[in-house]
Design a protein around this motif. Structure first.
Motif, mmCIF file in Angstrom:
data_model
loop_
_atom_site.group_PDB
_atom_site.id
_atom_site.type_symbol
_atom_site.label_atom_id
_atom_site.label_comp_id
_atom_site.label_asym_id
_atom_site.label_seq_id
_atom_site.Cartn_x
_atom_site.Cartn_y
_atom_site.Cartn_z
ATOM 1 N N ALA A 9 0.843 -1.202 0.000
ATOM 2 C CA ALA A 9 0.000 0.000 0.000
ATOM 3 C C ALA A 9 0.872 1.244 0.000
ATOM 4 O O ALA A 9 0.540 2.257 -0.625
ATOM 5 C CB ALA A 9 -0.934 -0.011 1.205
ATOM 6 N N GLY A 61 1.307 4.028 -2.855
ATOM 7 C CA GLY A 61 0.686 5.248 -2.341
ATOM 8 C C GLY A 61 1.625 6.440 -2.298
ATOM 9 O O GLY A 61 2.558 6.542 -3.092
ATOM 10 N N GLU A 62 1.377 7.330 -1.329
ATOM 11 C CA GLU A 62 2.112 8.600 -1.254
ATOM 12 C C GLU A 62 3.617 8.407 -1.287
ATOM 13 O O GLU A 62 4.335 9.191 -1.893
ATOM 14 C CB GLU A 62 1.766 9.346 0.046
ATOM 15 N N PHE A 65 -2.292 4.666 -5.904
ATOM 16 C CA PHE A 65 -3.396 4.429 -4.964
ATOM 17 C C PHE A 65 -4.319 3.307 -5.421
ATOM 18 O O PHE A 65 -5.531 3.400 -5.326
ATOM 19 C CB PHE A 65 -4.196 5.717 -4.738
#
Ligand code: SF4
Ligand code: SF4
Ligand code: SF4
Ligand code: FES
Ligand code: FES
Lengths: 218, 695
Positions: free
Chosen positions: B159, B163-164, B170
């Motif tokens: 994740a 993700g960021e 995402f």
């Protein structure tokens, strides 16, 4: 705790009603342009107020409104059990099952729900009722407690709850608060402690104006 | 620097270091499962707990700052007992199934269990756990990446990688809480329904076998053993600088010769270099850029050799398609030459006549290269793309002592020659630097070679850290390099790129292919630097360092393509794009099925009662069965290798254009209606009606 999966039947779209949208905007205005995702919990809550539950299109729409990745909004919605991921009945009963309520008869309330409504989260055929067990509602003094819509019904027996459900089924409104008519959490049958005024200065509580008190309501 | 004591040893570390870093530099070790360099530490596995004097409770070493004077114990009986208990919990949910697991031998969990002797309570067949929220069916929907959450240890690294802190796609996130916590896709879609670009960064960090590249190495080994076809393999530049790590050699060890020898031992008849096609890509892409500069159209040009990036454009920003170079990636250029070009024709009469074809495999640092082999317009040119990790498995499976192989293997001719410019394709900035090296030549022709004054090294375009790198190239103009898809996304948020640059390189993985999702899994925080150093050293020592100096490429133009971007070169070496889910994408996939005579595949794209008006003697086909029969029976049998014929899109990137060039050169167009198809799973789109319009 119940296993929280997304409902398999999802509506095809979601939109806030005009008045919910206004509330949503109010929450969004609290945060800077680049941090709008801070409003995700209130907005999910508003969606649930409107629809009774949080659907997939609602999660998508809210993520888009807040400029955040959909997966992040989904994470929030699935993390907090207060967000319901399945449709619920018109009246959704939240029965507290934590120790004080359990000791004071929550088991009977749950048994009633199971019998009259069905397993937790199942909606009755007529769409009127569903129920779930929740953790402590924070009103243990008045155990056992059930929350229906935004209000607490306290000191319940199975008959009391049955009566509430009958009235709801008949389309009547129900009065929140203690089923035994006691005032708030005041001791039943009058004060039993600190009756001897000599033990304290004897003055009665002085009413103060609470700044955040709702204009009306119980 | 601060000083602390670990297991009685004094150690100096920089201020801000974690206890894990400190104890590693002290030569101590603790088990870890959920940490990864470059990703935030969530401290969920709790295996790295250590005792710090003065602290009431053990602290997770991976996310606790080292303080001056700390006295740290890593292996007290209490800690060991805690770790064992913790592992018991993890294993209670974990299939005891290593021998059938794709990462067997390359799994952090398995290694911890065996090294620490933690397996005694691991049930042979764990009960289906009541805490697991759903029967977790493995997801094999993506052609590149398989997910099997029954093996997930909930470390959260995937994740984060998506993700960021990583790719910012995402696609994967953490739903639920407590024991229900699981990395999910948005609304549990299968990976192929999400916006996943197949970059494989999630696979790269997964400590277990919950995320793996779609495994093709078993199939390839079987095909090699069968020995019934000529087999050809090409090797990408980033593989030769990383495969060594799989065999215990220092990261950054170059193993080109060993690699070639190993591939021959595995049974490949021809071992070629993807770099040959990289030089060719530069010639095509460079010429395309010059043409666009001249016409002042579709600028800036985006590079197209990264299939993760191409996926991203087609999925998320189809409006950018017209900016993509139409040049195929090196893998696909090499594939089409090896399977359908002059080389293939030289392999004997059967192949030359189109009755058979060579078996073509590529070894790539990349998972997205797997779905690239299935792209309409090029599918089948490469039979299988294997990752660097899969190649290592094959080498181990055949007991080849890789590390001790002589490093003297040489690529075969004719598709094996390359220059330093092609080698650096494997690093972020490499494609742009290679274009820069050749641009002057393309502008002035031979004169530039004689003078040889053009700069070779473009250091401002190099490096694995910066997000966006820029340079100004004489004769071309300002160019930019986006190091990773997140950097590209950021750049594309505003419109400044449209006028600021004439060409932009995008590689979906940070560092470029050397950081690709198919490379060896590494916990070395400097691994990208090490691989990159090796990459540029190879370039520096190359006898030729500009793509146009590649003799093999020159011969290819002399014999087959005349010049870059000629009609023949366009047909073989360029491709078309389509927005995902668009009518154009449906049409391209359908024609691909038709070309391969895959009747079932073609029929599956239609509604059960779909209609196809062929505007030919075959009239109107009604219903999936009729369509299947038509493709199987009515059309002339397909031919193979050099004889294979394809439909092509008339335009490269016009999103709504359904005009098609038939194999015989005629042009026609189509009208199409799509509709929802409700099935057992989520509704999908399918063709309701297709009408061919002869122009
Ligand atoms: S993920 Fe690791 S421990 Fe689990 S089955 Fe695969 S190899 Fe064994
Ligand atoms: S392959 Fe890349 S985009 Fe797809 S889920 Fe993994 S990290 Fe995300
Ligand atoms: S899938 Fe792999 S990386 Fe993702 S949480 Fe599970 S174990 Fe970790
Ligand atoms: S236990 Fe029921 S309200 Fe606290
Ligand atoms: S490695 Fe530190 S808690 Fe997992």
């Amino acid at each position: 705790m119940s296993v929280r999966r997304l409902a398999s039947n999802q509506p095809s779209s979601f939109a806030f009603s005009a008045d919910m949208l206004e509330k949503a905007r109010w929450w969004m205005a609290k945060y800077p342009e680049t941090r709008l995702q801070s409003a995700v919990i209130p907005l999910l809550w508003l969606a649930q107020e409107q629809e009774g539950w949080v659907s997939e299109p609602a999660i998508r729409a809210i993520a888009e409104m807040l400029g955040m990745p959909v997966i992040r909004a989904l994470e929030v919605a699935t993390f907090y059990t207060m967000f319901r991921l399945h449709p619920v009945g018109k009246h959704h009963l939240q029965i507290c099952g934590t120790t004080p309520c359990m000791l004071r008869g929550a088991e009977e309330l749950k048994a009633l729900c199971k019998g009259r409504i069905g397993p937790a989260f199942q909606v009755t055929q007529d769409g009127l009722f569903s129920w779930e067990e929740v953790e402590c509602l924070g009103a243990c003094v008045n155990a056992p407690v059930a929350a229906i819509h935004d209000y607490y019904h306290e000191d319940l027996t199975a008959q009391d709850l049955e009566g509430l459900m009958d009235r709801l089924a008949a389309g009547e409104t129900v009065q929140p608060g203690s089923a035994r008519g006691r005032q708030r959490s005041a001791p039943e049958g009058g004060t039993a402690v600190l009756t001897d005024k000599s033990l304290y200065d004897g003055s009665l509580a002085v009413p103060v104006a609470l700044p955040n008190r709702p204009a009306s309501g119980s | 620097m601060i000083t602390l004591t670990i297991d009685g040893r004094r150690v100096d570390v920089v201020e801000g270091a974690t206890l894990l870093e400190a104890l590693r530099s002290a030569g101590a070790s603790v088990p870890t499962l959920c940490d990864h360099p470059g990703l935030p530490s969530r401290a969920v596995c709790r295996l790295c707990l250590v005792e710090v004097q003065g602290e009431p409770k053990p602290q997770p070493a991976c996310c606790t700052r080292a303080r001056a004077g700390d006295r740290v114990q890593t292996r007290t009986p209490a800690l060991q007992a805690f770790r064992q208990a913790n592992m018991d919990w993890l294993l209670a949910d974990h299939p005891n199934d290593c021998q059938r697991c794709e990462v067997n031998g390359d799994c952090r969990l398995q290694r911890l269990v065996s090294e620490n002797h933690w397996g005694d309570r691991w049930q042979a067949r764990p009960e289906p756990s009541p805490t697991l929220p759903l029967p977790i069916a493995p997801d094999h929907s993506s052609p590149s990446i398989w997910r099997d959450l029954s093996k997930c240890v909930e470390c959260g690294l995937c994740a984060d990688a998506c993700g960021e802190a990583g790719q910012q796609q995402f696609v994967i996130g953490f739903a639920q809480r407590g024991s229900d916590r699981l990395p999910v896709t948005v609304f549990d879609q299968s990976l192929s329904e999400t916006g996943c670009i197949s970059c494989g960064q999630c696979v790269l960090v997964c400590p277990v076998g919950a995320l793996v590249e779609a495994p093709h190495w078993h199939t390839v080994l079987a095909a090699l053993d069968a020995r019934d076809r000529v087999s050809v393999v090409q090797v990408a530049p980033a593989t030769r600088v990383a495969i060594s790590e799989e065999f215990g050699l220092e990261p950054g060890t170059v193993s080109t010769g060993r690699l070639i020898n190993a591939l021959r031992q595995l049974g490949f008849d021809y071992v070629f270099d993807t770099n040959f096609a990289a030089d060719l890509t530069i010639m095509e892409e460079g010429a395309e850029l010059l043409a666009r500069l001249k016409a002042q159209k579709h600028l800036p040009l985006f590079t197209s050799c990264c299939p993760g990036w191409v996926n991203w454009v087609e999925i998320h920003r189809p409006d950018l398609m017209e900016h993509l170079s139409t040049a195929k990636s090196p893998q696909q250029m090499h594939g089409v030459l090896a399977k359908r070009g002059r080389f293939a024709r030289s392999l004997g009469a059967e192949i030359a006549a189109g009755r058979s074809e060579p078996y073509v495999v590529s070894i790539m640092p990349c998972t997205a290269k797997k779905d690239e082999t299935l792209r309409p317009g090029m599918s089948g040119d490469v039979d299988h793309a294997l990752t660097t990790r899969e190649l290592a498995k094959m080498i181990r499976a055949r007991n080849i002592a890789f590390a001790t192989l002589p490093d003297d293997g040489r690529f075969d001719s004719p598709l094996g020659e390359s220059t330093g410019a092609a080698q650096i394709f494997g690093a972020s900035g490499g494609v742009m630097e290679a274009i820069a090296r050749t641009a002057a030549h393309l502008v002035d022709g031979e004169s530039a070679i004689a003078g040889n004054t053009v700069l070779v090294e473009w250091r401002e375009l190099r490096g694995v850290c910066d997000g966006v790198k820029t340079a100004d190239i004489p004769g071309i103009g300002p160019v930019a390099v986006c190091n990773g898809i997140a950097a590209a996304q950021l750049m594309l948020k505003t419109e400044a790129w449209r006028s600021a640059f004439v060409a932009i390189e995008v590689m979906a993985c940070v560092g470029g292919c050397l950081g690709g999702g198919g490379e060896p899994k590494s916990l070395d925080p400097r691994v990208l630097h090490k691989r990159s150093r090796a990459m540029y050293a190879l370039d520096e020592s190359a006898p030729r360092r500009r793509s146009y100096e590649n003799e093999g490429v020159r011969r290819l133009y002399a014999m087959d393509f005349m010049e870059p971007n000629s009609a023949a070169a366009r047909e073989a070496l360029h491709t078309s794009y389509a927005a995902r889910g668009s009518k154009r994408a449906f049409l391209m996939r359908l024609l691909e099925c038709v070309d391969r005579r895959d009747g079932a595949g073609a029929a599956s794209m239609f509604h059960a009662d779909g209609v196809w008006a062929t505007a030919s003697v075959f009239g109107e086909l009604r219903g999936a069965a009729a369509i299947e029969a038509f493709v199987h029976e009515a059309l002339p049998p397909r031919r193979y290798g050099p004889g294979f014929e394809r439909h092509r899109m008339a335009s490269a990137a016009d999103p709504d254009d359904l005009a098609v060039i038939l194999p015989n050169g005629e042009v026609c167009t189509f009208a199409m209606d799509l509709g929802r198809r409700e099935g057992s799973g989520a509704p999908t789109m399918a063709i309701r009606s297709l009408r061919r319009l002869v122009i």
